[in-house]
Design a protein around this motif. Structure first.
Motif, PDB file in Angstrom:
ATOM      1  N   ILE A  43     -26.640 -34.507 -41.501  1.00 47.26           N
ATOM      2  CA  ILE A  43     -27.243 -35.335 -40.447  1.00 47.26           C
ATOM      3  C   ILE A  43     -26.775 -34.858 -39.072  1.00 47.26           C
ATOM      4  CG2 ILE A  43     -27.283 -37.661 -39.450  1.00 47.26           C
ATOM      5  CD1 ILE A  43     -27.160 -38.714 -42.370  1.00 47.26           C
ATOM      6  N   ARG A  44     -25.496 -34.537 -38.965  1.00 44.79           N
ATOM      7  CA  ARG A  44     -24.951 -34.033 -37.707  1.00 44.79           C
ATOM      8  C   ARG A  44     -25.601 -32.711 -37.310  1.00 44.79           C
ATOM      9  NH1 ARG A  44     -18.989 -31.598 -37.106  1.00 44.79           N
ATOM     10  NH2 ARG A  44     -18.965 -31.178 -34.865  1.00 44.79           N
ATOM     11  N   ILE A  45     -25.816 -31.820 -38.294  1.00 45.49           N
ATOM     12  CA  ILE A  45     -26.459 -30.524 -38.020  1.00 45.49           C
ATOM     13  C   ILE A  45     -27.857 -30.743 -37.446  1.00 45.49           C
ATOM     14  CG2 ILE A  45     -27.480 -28.492 -39.119  1.00 45.49           C
ATOM     15  CD1 ILE A  45     -25.048 -28.524 -41.055  1.00 45.49           C
ATOM     16  N   VAL A  46     -28.645 -31.590 -38.108  1.00 48.74           N
ATOM     17  CA  VAL A  46     -30.019 -31.819 -37.662  1.00 48.74           C
ATOM     18  C   VAL A  46     -30.037 -32.379 -36.243  1.00 48.74           C
ATOM     19  CG1 VAL A  46     -32.129 -33.159 -38.045  1.00 48.74           C
ATOM     20  CG2 VAL A  46     -30.943 -32.115 -39.988  1.00 48.74           C
ATOM     21  N   ARG A  47     -29.233 -33.401 -36.008  1.00 47.74           N
ATOM     22  CA  ARG A  47     -29.287 -34.058 -34.697  1.00 47.74           C
ATOM     23  C   ARG A  47     -28.774 -33.158 -33.581  1.00 47.74           C
ATOM     24  NH1 ARG A  47     -28.087 -40.539 -35.746  1.00 47.74           N
ATOM     25  NH2 ARG A  47     -29.977 -40.833 -37.009  1.00 47.74           N
ATOM     26  N   GLN A  48     -27.720 -32.388 -33.846  1.00 53.51           N
ATOM     27  CA  GLN A  48     -27.238 -31.486 -32.803  1.00 53.51           C
ATOM     28  C   GLN A  48     -28.247 -30.373 -32.550  1.00 53.51           C
ATOM     29  OE1 GLN A  48     -23.367 -28.711 -31.895  1.00 53.51           O
ATOM     30  NE2 GLN A  48     -23.038 -30.818 -32.564  1.00 53.51           N
ATOM     31  N   ALA A  49     -28.883 -29.885 -33.622  1.00 51.76           N
ATOM     32  CA  ALA A  49     -29.921 -28.866 -33.451  1.00 51.76           C
ATOM     33  C   ALA A  49     -31.037 -29.391 -32.553  1.00 51.76           C
ATOM     34  CB  ALA A  49     -30.474 -28.458 -34.812  1.00 51.76           C
ATOM     35  N   VAL A  50     -31.490 -30.607 -32.810  1.00 55.72           N
ATOM     36  CA  VAL A  50     -32.572 -31.204 -32.019  1.00 55.72           C
ATOM     37  C   VAL A  50     -32.113 -31.437 -30.580  1.00 55.72           C
ATOM     38  CG1 VAL A  50     -34.095 -33.204 -31.782  1.00 55.72           C
ATOM     39  CG2 VAL A  50     -33.663 -32.231 -34.054  1.00 55.72           C
ATOM     40  N   ASP A  51     -30.915 -31.963 -30.415  1.00 51.65           N
ATOM     41  CA  ASP A  51     -30.401 -32.224 -29.067  1.00 51.65           C
ATOM     42  C   ASP A  51     -30.332 -30.951 -28.230  1.00 51.65           C
ATOM     43  OD1 ASP A  51     -30.113 -34.931 -29.552  1.00 51.65           O
ATOM     44  OD2 ASP A  51     -27.985 -34.796 -30.093  1.00 51.65           O
ATOM     45  N   ARG A  52     -30.112 -29.811 -28.892  1.00 48.93           N
ATOM     46  CA  ARG A  52     -29.959 -28.542 -28.174  1.00 48.93           C
ATOM     47  C   ARG A  52     -31.259 -27.740 -28.089  1.00 48.93           C
ATOM     48  NH1 ARG A  52     -24.596 -25.748 -30.571  1.00 48.93           N
ATOM     49  NH2 ARG A  52     -25.161 -24.187 -28.992  1.00 48.93           N
ATOM     50  N   GLY A  53     -32.343 -28.274 -28.635  1.00 55.09           N
ATOM     51  CA  GLY A  53     -33.639 -27.636 -28.411  1.00 55.09           C
ATOM     52  C   GLY A  53     -34.427 -27.182 -29.615  1.00 55.09           C
ATOM     53  N   ILE A  54     -33.850 -27.216 -30.819  1.00 55.35           N
ATOM     54  CA  ILE A  54     -34.639 -26.881 -32.009  1.00 55.35           C
ATOM     55  C   ILE A  54     -35.534 -28.064 -32.349  1.00 55.35           C
ATOM     56  CG2 ILE A  54     -34.526 -26.482 -34.509  1.00 55.35           C
ATOM     57  CD1 ILE A  54     -32.065 -24.771 -34.071  1.00 55.35           C
ATOM     58  N   ASN A  55     -36.827 -27.843 -32.371  1.00 56.88           N
ATOM     59  CA  ASN A  55     -37.722 -28.962 -32.710  1.00 56.88           C
ATOM     60  C   ASN A  55     -38.518 -28.720 -33.986  1.00 56.88           C
ATOM     61  OD1 ASN A  55     -39.795 -27.167 -31.911  1.00 56.88           O
ATOM     62  ND2 ASN A  55     -40.961 -28.787 -30.887  1.00 56.88           N
ATOM     63  N   PHE A  56     -38.451 -27.502 -34.556  1.00 56.46           N
ATOM     64  CA  PHE A  56     -39.198 -27.214 -35.786  1.00 56.46           C
ATOM     65  C   PHE A  56     -38.271 -27.390 -36.983  1.00 56.46           C
ATOM     66  CE2 PHE A  56     -41.097 -24.893 -39.206  1.00 56.46           C
ATOM     67  CZ  PHE A  56     -42.464 -24.991 -39.018  1.00 56.46           C
ATOM     68  N   LEU A  57     -38.615 -28.341 -37.845  1.00 55.20           N
ATOM     69  CA  LEU A  57     -37.809 -28.652 -39.023  1.00 55.20           C
ATOM     70  C   LEU A  57     -38.593 -28.322 -40.284  1.00 55.20           C
ATOM     71  CD1 LEU A  57     -36.179 -32.071 -38.051  1.00 55.20           C
ATOM     72  CD2 LEU A  57     -35.407 -29.754 -37.526  1.00 55.20           C
ATOM     73  N   ASP A  58     -37.975 -27.541 -41.154  1.00 59.82           N
ATOM     74  CA  ASP A  58     -38.568 -27.084 -42.416  1.00 59.82           C
ATOM     75  C   ASP A  58     -37.985 -27.879 -43.574  1.00 59.82           C
ATOM     76  OD1 ASP A  58     -39.296 -24.615 -44.472  1.00 59.82           O
ATOM     77  OD2 ASP A  58     -37.218 -25.263 -44.713  1.00 59.82           O
ATOM     78  N   ASN A  59     -38.824 -28.168 -44.571  1.00 57.10           N
ATOM     79  CA  ASN A  59     -38.330 -28.813 -45.783  1.00 57.10           C
ATOM     80  C   ASN A  59     -39.314 -28.569 -46.917  1.00 57.10           C
ATOM     81  OD1 ASN A  59     -36.557 -30.541 -47.372  1.00 57.10           O
ATOM     82  ND2 ASN A  59     -36.014 -31.513 -45.428  1.00 57.10           N
ATOM     83  N   SER A  60     -39.021 -29.127 -48.093  1.00 59.31           N
ATOM     84  CA  SER A  60     -39.935 -29.034 -49.227  1.00 59.31           C
ATOM     85  C   SER A  60     -39.665 -30.177 -50.197  1.00 59.31           C
ATOM     86  CB  SER A  60     -39.773 -27.692 -49.954  1.00 59.31           C
ATOM     87  OG  SER A  60     -40.650 -27.628 -51.071  1.00 59.31           O
ATOM     88  N   TRP A  61     -40.743 -30.618 -50.825  1.00 54.36           N
ATOM     89  CA  TRP A  61     -40.631 -31.693 -51.822  1.00 54.36           C
ATOM     90  C   TRP A  61     -39.638 -31.343 -52.914  1.00 54.36           C
ATOM     91  CZ3 TRP A  61     -41.820 -31.224 -57.025  1.00 54.36           C
ATOM     92  CH2 TRP A  61     -41.796 -32.402 -57.767  1.00 54.36           C
ATOM     93  N   ASP A  62     -39.512 -30.060 -53.266  1.00 54.08           N
ATOM     94  CA  ASP A  62     -38.677 -29.709 -54.418  1.00 54.08           C
ATOM     95  C   ASP A  62     -37.254 -29.306 -54.054  1.00 54.08           C
ATOM     96  OD1 ASP A  62     -38.516 -26.887 -53.758  1.00 54.08           O
ATOM     97  OD2 ASP A  62     -40.479 -26.583 -54.647  1.00 54.08           O
ATOM     98  N   TYR A  63     -36.880 -29.326 -52.774  1.00 52.67           N
ATOM     99  CA  TYR A  63     -35.540 -28.871 -52.409  1.00 52.67           C
ATOM    100  C   TYR A  63     -34.448 -29.834 -52.889  1.00 52.67           C
ATOM    101  CZ  TYR A  63     -37.317 -25.221 -49.239  1.00 52.67           C
ATOM    102  OH  TYR A  63     -37.917 -24.103 -48.702  1.00 52.67           O
ATOM    103  N   ASN A  64     -33.584 -29.310 -53.756  1.00 47.69           N
ATOM    104  CA  ASN A  64     -32.397 -30.050 -54.207  1.00 47.69           C
ATOM    105  C   ASN A  64     -32.736 -31.435 -54.746  1.00 47.69           C
ATOM    106  OD1 ASN A  64     -30.314 -28.029 -53.331  1.00 47.69           O
ATOM    107  ND2 ASN A  64     -31.279 -28.450 -51.344  1.00 47.69           N
TER     108      ASN A  64
END
Length: 320
Positions: A43-64
């Protein structure tokens, strides 16, 4: 590069003909659900990434087993959902299975709208035909788009560039043009069964957003001893990609992504040739691109039930 701009520490580019402005580096979702990654850290990784300018988030229904989407969904609470361009993928080839997986992804991600949904793992020549069948997954995504559950439609694959081209041909025969296509783009791909050489020019021609993945092949390319992580990211960023998706499972990897963005400069022909020369021998037989030459990365081969049933019309043609 598709029309570049800056936002904070991150360059932004245009996603094909959609007009959407997306971060040149995207956050890969698979790593967020790994068992050795704590949920709070993800959660910290995602939010810090977004706060610093990354807005494209990748995922998949089958991940983990869904953990990646669940964790990302938690990270997108408290106003973060509206700051990102959210993408996930489905494996279902049948309309019923595609709809089921999409609805599950919406629930896990805690949203009523996903910006981009992609048909995952187009790695067989039959996959496009199953998807565009009357009972296929394409119909489910078109209906979801009409209902406002998704905005754009794309596809991914990692096996062979000719299968990507076949997917584009089958789509065209059905009067459809994808918004995006995702594929391996790295310093070794150029030498062996190359998506860069065979597929990217066609995507650019059709104004389909180019999503690069496996810039380091989950670290396998680095084990060749020919290139560094930053060189891998710089090479992929230097292609006509809208987004280069990279796995980030630690704050160190997040910093690496931003370092690559900060230090990126387009390579001239001599620099590019010199970098490719370093990888030519190691890349010549696909030994460091195992997703092309083995089944290790083929999750739908390991779990064929994720694809759903063949169309009833096909089943009726089979001898009893």
């Amino acid at each position: 590069m598709p029309g570049s701009a800056e936002r904070g520490e991150m360059p932004y580019r245009v996603l094909g003909r959609t007009g959407e402005r997306v971060s040149a580096i995207g956050l890969g979702g698979w790593h967020l659900g790994l068992k050795n990654v704590d949920e709070q850290l993800s959660i910290r990784i995602v939010r810090q990434a977004v706060d610093r300018g990354i807005n494209f988030l990748d995922n998949s229904w089958d991940y983990n087993e869904g953990a990646s989407e669940i964790r990302m969904g938690k990270a997108l609470r408290d106003g973060y959902r509206n700051k990102v361009f959210l993408m996930t993928k489905i494996d279902g080839r049948s309309k019923a299975e595609a709809k089921r997986q999409l609805d599950e992804s919406l629930r896990r991600l805690g949203t009523d709208r996903i910006d981009l949904v992609q048909h995952h793992e187009i790695i067989r020549y039959e996959d496009p035909h199953r998807i565009f069948d009357e009972e296929g997954a394409h119909g489910a995504l078109v209906e979801a788009r009409q209902a406002g559950k998704i905005r754009y439609i794309g596809f991914t694959g990692h096996k062979d560039p000719r299968i990507h081209l076949h997917m584009l041909e089958v789509a065209s025969a059905h009067g459809f043009v994808f918004d995006t296509a995702q594929m391996p783009l790295n310093v070794m791909d150029a030498h062996y069964r190359s998506f860069e050489r065979m597929v990217v020019p066609e995507l650019v021609k059709q104004q389909i957003g180019v999503l690069g993945m496996k810039s380091m092949a989950n670290g396998i390319i680095l084990k060749s001893g020919t290139v560094t992580a930053i060189e891998c990211l710089h090479y992929a960023l230097g292609l006509p990609t809208s987004v280069v998706i990279t796995g980030i499972e630690s704050m160190e990897r997040l910093e690496q992504a931003f370092e690559a963005a900060r230090t990126f400069r387009p390579m001239d022909a001599a620099q590019r040739s010199a970098l490719l020369a370093k990888t030519k021998i190691a890349a010549s037989r696909g030994e460091f691109e195992l997703f092309k030459t083995t089944s290790i990365f083929d999750s739908t081969a390991t779990n064929p039930e994720w694809l759903g049933e063949e169309p009833e019309r096909v089943q009726q043609l089979m001898p009893q």
